[in-house]
Design a protein around this motif. Structure first.
Motif, PDB file in Angstrom:
ATOM      1  N   HIS A 130      -0.564   3.694   0.325  1.00 26.67           N
ATOM      2  CA  HIS A 130      -1.669   2.929   0.266  1.00 26.67           C
ATOM      3  C   HIS A 130      -1.753   1.835   1.655  1.00 26.67           C
ATOM      4  O   HIS A 130      -1.073   1.855   2.293  1.00 26.67           O
ATOM      5  CB  HIS A 130      -1.749   2.036  -0.897  1.00 26.67           C
ATOM      6  N   ASP A 132      -2.885  -2.077   2.755  1.00 29.60           N
ATOM      7  CA  ASP A 132      -3.342  -3.247   2.151  1.00 29.60           C
ATOM      8  C   ASP A 132      -4.926  -3.538   2.830  1.00 29.60           C
ATOM      9  O   ASP A 132      -4.864  -4.228   3.824  1.00 29.60           O
ATOM     10  CB  ASP A 132      -2.307  -4.376   2.478  1.00 29.60           C
ATOM     11  N   TRP A 177       3.860  -6.800   9.358  1.00 26.84           N
ATOM     12  CA  TRP A 177       2.767  -5.710   9.977  1.00 26.84           C
ATOM     13  C   TRP A 177       1.313  -6.401   9.983  1.00 26.84           C
ATOM     14  O   TRP A 177       1.110  -6.953   9.153  1.00 26.84           O
ATOM     15  CB  TRP A 177       3.026  -4.399   9.470  1.00 26.84           C
ATOM     16  N   HIS A 186       1.640   2.541   3.702  1.00 30.38           N
ATOM     17  CA  HIS A 186       2.914   2.289   3.216  1.00 30.38           C
ATOM     18  C   HIS A 186       2.976   2.591   2.064  1.00 30.38           C
ATOM     19  O   HIS A 186       2.157   2.531   1.198  1.00 30.38           O
ATOM     20  CB  HIS A 186       3.251   0.822   3.765  1.00 30.38           C
ATOM     21  N   ARG A 209      -0.261 -12.735   1.888  1.00 30.85           N
ATOM     22  CA  ARG A 209      -1.306 -12.365   2.458  1.00 30.85           C
ATOM     23  C   ARG A 209      -2.253 -13.432   2.767  1.00 30.85           C
ATOM     24  O   ARG A 209      -2.450 -14.342   1.788  1.00 30.85           O
ATOM     25  CB  ARG A 209      -2.202 -11.288   1.457  1.00 30.85           C
TER      26      ARG A 209
HETATM   27 FE   LIG Z   1       1.004  -2.960   0.408  1.00 24.06          FE
END
Ligand SMILES: [Fe+2]
Ligand SMILES: O=C(O)CCC(=O)C(=O)O
Length: 266
Positions: A130, A132, A177, A186, A209
């Motif tokens: 997926h 993010d 990342w 990922h 995040r």
């Molecule tokens: Fe993720």
């Protein structure tokens, strides 16, 4: 598990903008487990439903101002835990500082996490490939911390069909990342039955995040920092006045070339 990169795990570049910091969080792995245990007392782990109606095999909870949730209506961030109706537990400053330090080490200074999704994997659990991408702010990196049982991280490309590499993740490893790698596909391969002295048969992952906050210009940032409440240095973005917000939004909109300007890691 056979380590795919046995020689240099201290700082392993996965791609431009993506780096694995081997053992970065190892000195604080016990502290991290304590935080997780504490968080789960008020915001219990649960298996979320995907928008397509499937139960996720990974159990999740959140700490921080916002939490990632999924249900029939889609994926999103919410300030309230849908299970309890209460705000998610506050992110401890030391936890946020760990993520900020890891991001800076990877080449992304001033990372201020607003959300930390905590994933719990039992053997057999997995996370499909997926991106993010539910964060409104894609200028900031993702900081992902592994705890406990080893996993095989799947590191793909910019398209879902790109064949992923498998990267071993151990207790205390941190992957960061951002920049050109921010939307890389990922996932985590099916967790193999195994045991770790810290977590037994489980693996945990904390993924930090920034969701809403576009980093303002330096001088605004410095002024705004003075208004941060003591003890909340990292878990809330600075409080901006209306004028500062306008400047911030203007900068964000009119200088798209500045996006990904921090992509110097890797
Ligand atoms: Fe993720
Ligand atoms: O468990 C991991 O290492 C990755 C977790 C992840 O990709 C996510 O929470 O979005």
């Amino acid at each position: 598990m056979r380590d795919l990169f046995p020689d240099d795990r201290e700082r392993l570049s996965l791609d431009p903008g993506a780096v694995l910091l081997g053992g970065f969080a190892l000195p604080v792995d016990r502290y991290l487990l304590e935080v997780i245990t504490h968080v789960a007392e008020t915001a219990p782990f649960r298996h979320l439903e995907t928008p397509g109606g499937r139960r996720m095999s990974v159990a999740m909870t959140n700490v921080g101002r916002l939490g990632w949730v999924s249900d029939r209506h889609g994926y999103r961030y919410s300030p309230l835990d849908p299970l309890t109706g209460r705000p998610w537990p506050t992110m401890p400053p030391d936890l946020a500082a760990l993520a900020t330090n890891a991001a800076a080490t990877a080449g992304f200074p001033n990372f201020a996490p607003e959300a930390c999704l905590i994933n719990r994997y039992a053997s057999g659990a997995k996370l499909s490939l997926h991106q993010d991408r539910d964060e409104r702010n894609l200028d900031q990196p993702i900081v992902s911390v592994s705890l406990g049982v080893d996993a095989r991280f799947l590191w793909g490309g910019q398209s879902r069909t790109d064949r992923p590499r498998r990267v071993a993740l151990h207790d205390g490893d941190v992957v960061v990342w951002g920049g050109p790698a921010r939307l890389t596909y990922h996932g985590v391969d099916t967790l193999i039955e195994s045991s770790h002295p810290l977590t037994g048969t489980l693996r945990y992952n904390l993924t930090f995040r920034t969701v809403t906050w576009a980093r303002p210009r330096r001088q605004i940032c410095i002024r705004a920092r003075h208004r941060r409440p003591v003890g909340e240095r990292f878990d809330t973005p600075p409080v901006l006045t209306g004028e500062e917000v306008k400047q911030d939004v203007r900068l964000d909109c009119t200088l798209p070339g500045m996006r990904h300007r921090e992509s110097r890691s890797g």
